[in-house]
Design a protein around this motif. Sequence first.
Motif, PDB file in Angstrom:
ATOM      1  N   GLY A 163       0.831  -1.204   0.000  1.00 34.84           N
ATOM      2  CA  GLY A 163       0.000   0.000   0.000  1.00 34.84           C
ATOM      3  C   GLY A 163       0.866   1.254   0.000  1.00 34.84           C
ATOM      4  O   GLY A 163       0.560   2.236  -0.688  1.00 34.84           O
TER       5      GLY A 163
ATOM      6  N   ASP B   9       2.186   1.776  -3.422  1.00 38.06           N
ATOM      7  CA  ASP B   9       1.166   2.410  -4.263  1.00 38.06           C
ATOM      8  C   ASP B   9       1.126   3.914  -4.026  1.00 38.06           C
ATOM      9  O   ASP B   9       0.986   4.698  -4.967  1.00 38.06           O
TER      10      ASP B   9
ATOM     11  N   GLU C 181      -6.902  -5.577  -0.030  1.00 36.93           N
ATOM     12  CA  GLU C 181      -7.111  -4.140   0.126  1.00 36.93           C
ATOM     13  C   GLU C 181      -8.591  -3.770   0.208  1.00 36.93           C
ATOM     14  O   GLU C 181      -8.931  -2.653   0.594  1.00 36.93           O
TER      15      GLU C 181
ATOM     16  N   VAL D 149      -6.761   3.886   4.378  1.00 39.64           N
ATOM     17  CA  VAL D 149      -5.958   4.263   3.207  1.00 39.64           C
ATOM     18  C   VAL D 149      -5.343   5.630   3.471  1.00 39.64           C
ATOM     19  O   VAL D 149      -6.068   6.598   3.772  1.00 39.64           O
TER      20      VAL D 149
ATOM     21  N   TYR E 132      -3.384  -8.950  -3.215  1.00 40.62           N
ATOM     22  CA  TYR E 132      -3.594  -7.609  -2.673  1.00 40.62           C
ATOM     23  C   TYR E 132      -4.914  -7.005  -3.139  1.00 40.62           C
ATOM     24  O   TYR E 132      -5.568  -6.279  -2.378  1.00 40.62           O
TER      25      TYR E 132
END
Length: 161
Positions: A123, A126, A149, A158, A145
């Motif tokens: 994450g 990303d 997620e 997030v 993922y």
Amino acid sequence: SPEVAAHNPLGKIPALVLEDGTVLYDSRVICEYLDGLSAGPRLFPEGPARWDALTRQALADGLLDAALLTRYERVLRPEAQRWAAWEAGQVAKITAALDRFETLVADMPALDIGTVALACAVGYLDLRFPDLAWRDGRPATAAWYAVFEGRPSMVATVPQG
């Protein structure tokens, strides 16, 4: 920041201040503490599964450490003082960890501290390193993922910016 350093002399987050004033810092310690409060399934299993989970957690933490160091190098260090070979070494660690996870992901349990650590690490990639395109060549990890997620706990946390 001075506010963080008041709770953690290392000046690092996360730091968890308990009701009695006790301060816990480092994600590993906080996760163990929270897991100890749970009456449900454990993030830190017992027996041989524990060592597997902790090893995957260490691999994900190492991936994240290399990513954080790379981020600091790119954002905080003046360009004239950056060391391309050092940064390449950190990116190589990220790549090697991701490649290892590609071989492990099919046999990982649905949820333990190793899966949480991996999800947090990718994450972060990303968020801060979309240029690394970590999913390329890692279809099993990318598929894992994509499901992980979507967990409510992941959706609710997030990071922004």
